[in-house]
Design a protein around this motif. Sequence first.
Motif, mmCIF file in Angstrom:
data_model
loop_
_atom_site.group_PDB
_atom_site.id
_atom_site.type_symbol
_atom_site.label_atom_id
_atom_site.label_comp_id
_atom_site.label_asym_id
_atom_site.label_seq_id
_atom_site.Cartn_x
_atom_site.Cartn_y
_atom_site.Cartn_z
ATOM 1 N N LYS A 100 0.856 -1.185 0.000
ATOM 2 C CA LYS A 100 0.000 0.000 0.000
ATOM 3 C C LYS A 100 0.893 1.235 0.000
ATOM 4 C CE LYS A 100 -3.771 2.228 2.583
ATOM 5 N NZ LYS A 100 -4.606 2.183 3.813
ATOM 6 N N LEU A 101 0.437 2.281 -0.711
ATOM 7 C CA LEU A 101 1.260 3.482 -0.823
ATOM 8 C C LEU A 101 0.372 4.711 -0.908
ATOM 9 C CD1 LEU A 101 4.431 3.834 -3.012
ATOM 10 C CD2 LEU A 101 2.623 5.531 -3.219
ATOM 11 N N SER A 102 0.761 5.745 -0.173
ATOM 12 C CA SER A 102 0.060 7.024 -0.230
ATOM 13 C C SER A 102 1.092 8.131 -0.076
ATOM 14 C CB SER A 102 -0.995 7.116 0.881
ATOM 15 O OG SER A 102 -0.367 7.184 2.151
ATOM 16 N N GLN A 103 0.646 9.363 -0.124
ATOM 17 C CA GLN A 103 1.571 10.481 0.005
ATOM 18 C C GLN A 103 2.197 10.532 1.405
ATOM 19 O OE1 GLN A 103 -0.144 14.180 -1.227
ATOM 20 N NE2 GLN A 103 1.763 15.326 -1.065
ATOM 21 N N GLU A 104 1.493 9.978 2.388
ATOM 22 C CA GLU A 104 1.954 10.038 3.775
ATOM 23 C C GLU A 104 2.806 8.833 4.187
ATOM 24 O OE1 GLU A 104 -1.325 10.412 2.950
ATOM 25 O OE2 GLU A 104 -1.170 12.621 2.959
ATOM 26 N N SER A 105 2.681 7.702 3.497
ATOM 27 C CA SER A 105 3.379 6.510 3.979
ATOM 28 C C SER A 105 3.482 5.421 2.920
ATOM 29 C CB SER A 105 2.669 5.949 5.212
ATOM 30 O OG SER A 105 1.326 5.607 4.888
ATOM 31 N N ILE A 106 4.402 4.496 3.191
ATOM 32 C CA ILE A 106 4.576 3.286 2.377
ATOM 33 C C ILE A 106 4.406 2.095 3.312
ATOM 34 C CG2 ILE A 106 6.170 1.931 0.967
ATOM 35 C CD1 ILE A 106 7.570 4.536 0.211
ATOM 36 N N HIS A 107 3.515 1.159 2.966
ATOM 37 C CA HIS A 107 3.262 -0.018 3.791
ATOM 38 C C HIS A 107 3.889 -1.252 3.129
ATOM 39 C CE1 HIS A 107 0.218 1.989 6.407
ATOM 40 N NE2 HIS A 107 0.148 2.785 5.355
ATOM 41 N N VAL A 108 4.592 -2.043 3.940
ATOM 42 C CA VAL A 108 5.392 -3.154 3.424
ATOM 43 C C VAL A 108 5.106 -4.428 4.215
ATOM 44 C CG1 VAL A 108 7.758 -3.920 2.930
ATOM 45 C CG2 VAL A 108 7.203 -1.473 2.867
ATOM 46 N N ILE A 109 5.176 -5.568 3.532
ATOM 47 C CA ILE A 109 5.104 -6.872 4.194
ATOM 48 C C ILE A 109 6.477 -7.526 4.093
ATOM 49 C CG2 ILE A 109 4.199 -9.226 4.030
ATOM 50 C CD1 ILE A 109 2.253 -7.396 5.337
ATOM 51 N N VAL A 110 7.010 -7.965 5.249
ATOM 52 C CA VAL A 110 8.324 -8.597 5.308
ATOM 53 C C VAL A 110 8.174 -10.089 5.590
ATOM 54 C CG1 VAL A 110 10.564 -8.618 6.481
ATOM 55 C CG2 VAL A 110 9.348 -6.444 6.145
ATOM 56 N N LEU A 111 8.762 -10.914 4.736
ATOM 57 C CA LEU A 111 8.721 -12.376 4.888
ATOM 58 C C LEU A 111 7.300 -12.930 4.918
ATOM 59 C CD1 LEU A 111 11.579 -12.828 7.529
ATOM 60 C CD2 LEU A 111 11.703 -13.243 5.067
ATOM 61 N N GLY A 112 6.362 -12.172 4.407
ATOM 62 C CA GLY A 112 4.997 -12.648 4.295
ATOM 63 C C GLY A 112 4.172 -12.594 5.558
ATOM 64 N N ILE A 121 9.200 3.545 -6.768
ATOM 65 C CA ILE A 121 8.600 2.672 -5.753
ATOM 66 C C ILE A 121 7.085 2.768 -5.875
ATOM 67 C CG2 ILE A 121 8.313 2.245 -3.283
ATOM 68 C CD1 ILE A 121 11.072 3.450 -2.851
ATOM 69 N N LYS A 122 6.428 1.630 -6.060
ATOM 70 C CA LYS A 122 4.966 1.578 -6.169
ATOM 71 C C LYS A 122 4.491 0.255 -5.589
ATOM 72 C CE LYS A 122 5.406 -0.046 -10.947
ATOM 73 N NZ LYS A 122 5.049 0.233 -12.368
ATOM 74 N N VAL A 123 3.182 0.056 -5.561
ATOM 75 C CA VAL A 123 2.629 -1.199 -5.030
ATOM 76 C C VAL A 123 3.181 -2.371 -5.842
ATOM 77 C CG1 VAL A 123 0.529 -2.564 -4.723
ATOM 78 C CG2 VAL A 123 0.535 -0.125 -4.139
#
Length: 228
Positions: free
Chosen positions: A94-106, A142-144
């Motif tokens: 997930k990505l927005s102007q305020e933040s980037i959300h990431v999943i690590v190792l699932g 960097i994008k989804v």
Amino acid sequence: MEGLSVADAINLVMYLHPSKSRNVSQSILRELGSLLFKFNETFDAVLLAYDVNILDKQAKILSGVHPYFGLRLKANLLLFSPKPDMLLEGKVVKLSQESIHVIVLGFSSAIITAENIRGEFKYSTKDKEELFASKSHKRHVIKVGTMIRFLVKSFDEEILHIIGSLISAHTGSIRWLDRHLEEDSEFDRSSMKSRDREWLGDKTVDEGATPMSYDNHIKMSKKRRITE
């Protein structure tokens, strides 16, 4: 990726209730399985996988913890223990102007807020797709769906949540970083080979020219003496 480690030949003791004595192996695997993807204070890490061997052929009733019995085990464990300033890798979900959300190792979530994204990256939308693009390198995007490399700022052991950072220059899209690193390495090797060739060429010319130049110098000196 940092934060991953393998603990070999760890000695453990598993406590089982006598009701589970009919199938000890299955009971041990079930108990260990209940520890997966949870932070364990004993290991000071999250248990991701295990390979275990039972050392005891006969279980012993433990005094003071009756009616439980203990079994000694030897295990190889795959552990995940992110610490501040470690480099982790994950997929942008997930990505927005305020933040980037990431999943690590699932399984572990991470967030990189705007103040932890370096000024090189500018937020924009392209064909209704949100992204962060580098102002210095147009192909660094960097994008989804992008796999990124980022630094750990903190790790919440209870909910397995990571606060990350893209401030450092060696963070960002893994694909772009690795390609850029390869190009830099090839450029360095080419430059080194070129300098070596120039050095060898100069040395060969100098070595080949020295005797002749020396002879010519002698001949010229003789001519000057005769003329004089």
